[in-house]
Design a protein around this motif. Sequence first.
Motif, mmCIF file in Angstrom:
data_model
loop_
_atom_site.group_PDB
_atom_site.id
_atom_site.type_symbol
_atom_site.label_atom_id
_atom_site.label_comp_id
_atom_site.label_asym_id
_atom_site.label_seq_id
_atom_site.Cartn_x
_atom_site.Cartn_y
_atom_site.Cartn_z
ATOM 1 N N VAL A 75 -7.218 5.869 -15.424
ATOM 2 C CA VAL A 75 -5.779 5.668 -15.251
ATOM 3 C C VAL A 75 -5.461 5.381 -13.784
ATOM 4 O O VAL A 75 -4.626 4.525 -13.469
ATOM 5 N N THR A 76 -6.136 6.061 -12.866
ATOM 6 C CA THR A 76 -5.913 5.832 -11.437
ATOM 7 C C THR A 76 -6.275 4.399 -11.045
ATOM 8 O O THR A 76 -5.513 3.730 -10.349
ATOM 9 N N VAL A 77 -7.410 3.926 -11.485
ATOM 10 C CA VAL A 77 -7.825 2.544 -11.187
ATOM 11 C C VAL A 77 -6.827 1.558 -11.787
ATOM 12 O O VAL A 77 -6.419 0.588 -11.127
ATOM 13 N N PHE A 78 -6.412 1.808 -13.014
ATOM 14 C CA PHE A 78 -5.424 0.942 -13.660
ATOM 15 C C PHE A 78 -4.121 0.917 -12.852
ATOM 16 O O PHE A 78 -3.541 -0.156 -12.636
ATOM 17 N N LEU A 79 -3.651 2.074 -12.396
ATOM 18 C CA LEU A 79 -2.407 2.135 -11.628
ATOM 19 C C LEU A 79 -2.529 1.419 -10.282
ATOM 20 O O LEU A 79 -1.577 0.779 -9.835
ATOM 21 N N ILE A 80 -3.683 1.524 -9.653
ATOM 22 C CA ILE A 80 -3.883 0.821 -8.382
ATOM 23 C C ILE A 80 -3.797 -0.690 -8.602
ATOM 24 O O ILE A 80 -3.079 -1.397 -7.880
ATOM 25 N N VAL A 81 -4.508 -1.192 -9.593
ATOM 26 C CA VAL A 81 -4.504 -2.636 -9.872
ATOM 27 C C VAL A 81 -3.101 -3.091 -10.263
ATOM 28 O O VAL A 81 -2.592 -4.102 -9.763
ATOM 29 N N TRP A 82 -2.451 -2.336 -11.137
ATOM 30 C CA TRP A 82 -1.108 -2.707 -11.582
ATOM 31 C C TRP A 82 -0.119 -2.714 -10.423
ATOM 32 O O TRP A 82 0.673 -3.651 -10.290
ATOM 33 N N SER A 83 -0.139 -1.691 -9.582
ATOM 34 C CA SER A 83 0.840 -1.617 -8.496
ATOM 35 C C SER A 83 0.601 -2.713 -7.454
ATOM 36 O O SER A 83 1.560 -3.263 -6.908
ATOM 37 N N ILE A 84 -0.650 -3.062 -7.191
ATOM 38 C CA ILE A 84 -0.920 -4.164 -6.249
ATOM 39 C C ILE A 84 -0.404 -5.481 -6.826
ATOM 40 O O ILE A 84 0.243 -6.268 -6.131
ATOM 41 N N ALA B 276 -1.505 14.370 -13.219
ATOM 42 C CA ALA B 276 -2.849 14.817 -13.593
ATOM 43 C C ALA B 276 -3.024 16.306 -13.307
ATOM 44 O O ALA B 276 -3.600 17.043 -14.124
ATOM 45 N N LEU B 277 -2.524 16.768 -12.170
ATOM 46 C CA LEU B 277 -2.612 18.192 -11.836
ATOM 47 C C LEU B 277 -1.808 19.030 -12.819
ATOM 48 O O LEU B 277 -2.270 20.085 -13.264
ATOM 49 N N THR B 278 -0.634 18.556 -13.186
ATOM 50 C CA THR B 278 0.189 19.269 -14.169
ATOM 51 C C THR B 278 -0.513 19.345 -15.512
ATOM 52 O O THR B 278 -0.523 20.404 -16.159
ATOM 53 N N VAL B 279 -1.126 18.253 -15.942
ATOM 54 C CA VAL B 279 -1.859 18.251 -17.214
ATOM 55 C C VAL B 279 -3.044 19.215 -17.135
ATOM 56 O O VAL B 279 -3.280 20.002 -18.063
ATOM 57 N N LEU C 87 0.827 -1.209 0.000
ATOM 58 C CA LEU C 87 0.000 0.000 0.000
ATOM 59 C C LEU C 87 0.864 1.262 0.000
ATOM 60 O O LEU C 87 0.482 2.279 -0.583
ATOM 61 N N GLY C 88 2.036 1.200 0.603
ATOM 62 C CA GLY C 88 2.960 2.330 0.550
ATOM 63 C C GLY C 88 3.429 2.595 -0.867
ATOM 64 O O GLY C 88 3.461 3.748 -1.330
ATOM 65 N N TYR C 89 3.789 1.529 -1.581
ATOM 66 C CA TYR C 89 4.210 1.654 -2.979
ATOM 67 C C TYR C 89 3.067 2.183 -3.831
ATOM 68 O O TYR C 89 3.254 3.071 -4.664
ATOM 69 N N THR C 90 1.870 1.645 -3.608
ATOM 70 C CA THR C 90 0.699 2.106 -4.359
ATOM 71 C C THR C 90 0.432 3.574 -4.065
ATOM 72 O O THR C 90 0.086 4.339 -4.974
ATOM 73 N N GLY C 91 0.592 3.990 -2.830
ATOM 74 C CA GLY C 91 0.402 5.398 -2.475
ATOM 75 C C GLY C 91 1.384 6.307 -3.190
ATOM 76 O O GLY C 91 1.013 7.396 -3.661
ATOM 77 N N ILE C 92 2.634 5.859 -3.306
ATOM 78 C CA ILE C 92 3.631 6.657 -4.033
ATOM 79 C C ILE C 92 3.256 6.769 -5.505
ATOM 80 O O ILE C 92 3.311 7.852 -6.089
ATOM 81 N N ILE C 93 2.847 5.646 -6.097
ATOM 82 C CA ILE C 93 2.434 5.666 -7.510
ATOM 83 C C ILE C 93 1.242 6.603 -7.699
ATOM 84 O O ILE C 93 1.190 7.385 -8.657
ATOM 85 N N LEU C 94 0.273 6.555 -6.796
ATOM 86 C CA LEU C 94 -0.900 7.424 -6.903
ATOM 87 C C LEU C 94 -0.531 8.891 -6.708
ATOM 88 O O LEU C 94 -1.087 9.761 -7.377
ATOM 89 N N ALA C 95 0.390 9.174 -5.798
ATOM 90 C CA ALA C 95 0.822 10.555 -5.595
ATOM 91 C C ALA C 95 1.484 11.101 -6.858
ATOM 92 O O ALA C 95 1.197 12.236 -7.273
#
Length: 179
Positions: free
Chosen positions: A71-80, A33-36, A19-27
Amino acid sequence: MEGQLRIRRRYLVNKQFQLGYTGIILAVQCLVALTVALTVSWFYLFVMDRRMICDHNSAFFWHLWITILVVTVFLIVWSIRYTHSIAGFVRKLSIVLREASEGKIPDTPVHFRKKDPFGWLAADLSACLKTMEGYRTDRGNALAALEILHEKARAGELPDKECIKVAQSIIKQMNGRDI
């Protein structure tokens, strides 16, 4: 259905790491996303002077947010899934090392899953465990020889000089060098 083996997989093996790794990926993903979003807004306001297509298509920002959500959902699934392969490997490694420290060295070489990122360590770990088993066998043989020497010395079957020679031989065998 009774005869079939059902494999149940826990994807969160080490929650703190995963969950720590996933949190870093999400951050990082949120920062992107904010930059875009800021770049699109800046481009819209200052470069295109409010003449961009989103002026006519108010659904543009909804599409942008839906894309970010997907993209967020995809990143969560991928990182887990990715961290599962790392955490599973570390868990099995921990079990093998704990059992080895308790004297339960496996008879067969250690194997990890094909997709484990550090699976190449299996050969080194197996070699290390084999060497440890050899040390344990040598120690057992030396202890048995010392027991026999002790019994013979106690019974008076061997003179002191002979006992010293046998003891030196056993120590030399244990150390792999001359005394």
